[in-house]
Design a protein around this motif. Structure first.
Motif, PDB file in Angstrom:
ATOM      1  N   ASP A  27       0.844  -1.188   0.000  1.00 54.73           N
ATOM      2  CA  ASP A  27       0.000   0.000   0.000  1.00 54.73           C
ATOM      3  C   ASP A  27       0.882   1.240   0.000  1.00 54.73           C
ATOM      4  OD1 ASP A  27      -2.377  -1.409   0.043  1.00 54.73           O
ATOM      5  OD2 ASP A  27      -2.402  -1.536   2.228  1.00 54.73           O
ATOM      6  N   VAL A  28       0.735   2.033  -1.032  1.00 58.41           N
ATOM      7  CA  VAL A  28       1.520   3.253  -1.132  1.00 58.41           C
ATOM      8  C   VAL A  28       0.838   4.369  -0.364  1.00 58.41           C
ATOM      9  CG1 VAL A  28       2.471   4.938  -2.731  1.00 58.41           C
ATOM     10  CG2 VAL A  28       2.431   2.529  -3.352  1.00 58.41           C
TER      11      VAL A  28
ATOM     12  N   PRO B 223      -2.244   5.572   2.366  1.00 51.31           N
ATOM     13  CA  PRO B 223      -3.041   5.009   3.460  1.00 51.31           C
ATOM     14  C   PRO B 223      -4.482   4.771   3.027  1.00 51.31           C
ATOM     15  CG  PRO B 223      -2.244   7.226   3.997  1.00 51.31           C
ATOM     16  CD  PRO B 223      -1.731   6.879   2.644  1.00 51.31           C
ATOM     17  N   GLN B 224      -5.145   3.886   3.743  1.00 50.23           N
ATOM     18  CA  GLN B 224      -6.508   3.496   3.361  1.00 50.23           C
ATOM     19  C   GLN B 224      -7.565   4.478   3.867  1.00 50.23           C
ATOM     20  OE1 GLN B 224      -7.194   1.057   1.262  1.00 50.23           O
ATOM     21  NE2 GLN B 224      -5.014   0.700   1.081  1.00 50.23           N
ATOM     22  N   THR B 225      -7.263   5.269   4.888  1.00 49.68           N
ATOM     23  CA  THR B 225      -8.275   6.190   5.406  1.00 49.68           C
ATOM     24  C   THR B 225      -8.387   7.403   4.504  1.00 49.68           C
ATOM     25  OG1 THR B 225      -6.651   7.315   6.792  1.00 49.68           O
ATOM     26  CG2 THR B 225      -7.835   5.470   7.768  1.00 49.68           C
ATOM     27  N   GLY B 226      -9.594   7.921   4.382  1.00 54.43           N
ATOM     28  CA  GLY B 226      -9.856   9.040   3.493  1.00 54.43           C
ATOM     29  C   GLY B 226      -9.190  10.318   3.946  1.00 54.43           C
ATOM     30  N   TYR B 227      -9.117  10.524   5.269  1.00 53.13           N
ATOM     31  CA  TYR B 227      -8.515  11.752   5.787  1.00 53.13           C
ATOM     32  C   TYR B 227      -7.034  11.823   5.426  1.00 53.13           C
ATOM     33  CZ  TYR B 227      -6.910  15.310   9.020  1.00 53.13           C
ATOM     34  OH  TYR B 227      -6.330  16.415   9.553  1.00 53.13           O
TER      35      TYR B 227
ATOM     36  N   ILE C 185      -2.524  13.831   1.892  1.00 53.50           N
ATOM     37  CA  ILE C 185      -1.448  13.559   0.944  1.00 53.50           C
ATOM     38  C   ILE C 185      -1.701  14.277  -0.375  1.00 53.50           C
ATOM     39  CG2 ILE C 185      -0.419  11.749  -0.492  1.00 53.50           C
ATOM     40  CD1 ILE C 185      -0.609   9.921   1.948  1.00 53.50           C
ATOM     41  N   TYR C 186      -2.930  14.198  -0.888  1.00 46.29           N
ATOM     42  CA  TYR C 186      -3.240  14.864  -2.152  1.00 46.29           C
ATOM     43  C   TYR C 186      -3.169  16.379  -2.023  1.00 46.29           C
ATOM     44  CZ  TYR C 186      -4.609  10.405  -4.138  1.00 46.29           C
ATOM     45  OH  TYR C 186      -4.594   9.128  -4.610  1.00 46.29           O
ATOM     46  N   LEU C 187      -3.567  16.919  -0.863  1.00 44.03           N
ATOM     47  CA  LEU C 187      -3.453  18.353  -0.628  1.00 44.03           C
ATOM     48  C   LEU C 187      -1.994  18.784  -0.634  1.00 44.03           C
ATOM     49  CD1 LEU C 187      -4.888  21.011   0.111  1.00 44.03           C
ATOM     50  CD2 LEU C 187      -4.570  20.376   2.496  1.00 44.03           C
ATOM     51  N   ASN C 188      -1.151  18.008   0.024  1.00 42.83           N
ATOM     52  CA  ASN C 188       0.283  18.328   0.042  1.00 42.83           C
ATOM     53  C   ASN C 188       0.904  18.221  -1.343  1.00 42.83           C
ATOM     54  OD1 ASN C 188       0.456  18.954   2.754  1.00 42.83           O
ATOM     55  ND2 ASN C 188       0.819  16.837   3.347  1.00 42.83           N
TER      56      ASN C 188
END
Length: 81
Positions: free
Chosen positions: A25-26, A28-32, A37-40
């Motif tokens: 898993d690259v 994490p599985q949690t949405g938060y 990560i996508y925001l960063n």
């Protein structure tokens, strides 16, 4: 001949993919955590684009100043007659 080579390559690739069944898993599985990560990543790329834009503006300004200095030097140069 090409069909035979392509089929052999396909079979070898399928055999290689069967060995690599462990999934890592690259993200994490949690949405938060994914949102963070996508925001960063978005902020990182926005910063990179901003830096490129700033560099372009500075280069244009330098070219403009050099052109002005060159034109002033040409005006001040004595004419040979």
């Amino acid at each position: 001949m090409k069909i035979i080579l392509c089929s052999i390559a396909f079979i070898l690739l399928q055999a290689a993919s069967l060995r690599a069944e462990t999934k890592i898993d690259v993200f994490p599985q949690t949405g938060y955590d994914q949102a963070t990560i996508y925001l960063n990543l978005g902020m990182f790329w926005a910063g990179i684009i901003g830096l490129v834009i700033l560099l372009r503006l500075k280069l244009r300004e330098l070219e403009r100043v050099q052109k002005m200095e060159r034109e002033e030097a040409e005006k001040e140069a004595p004419l040979l007659e």
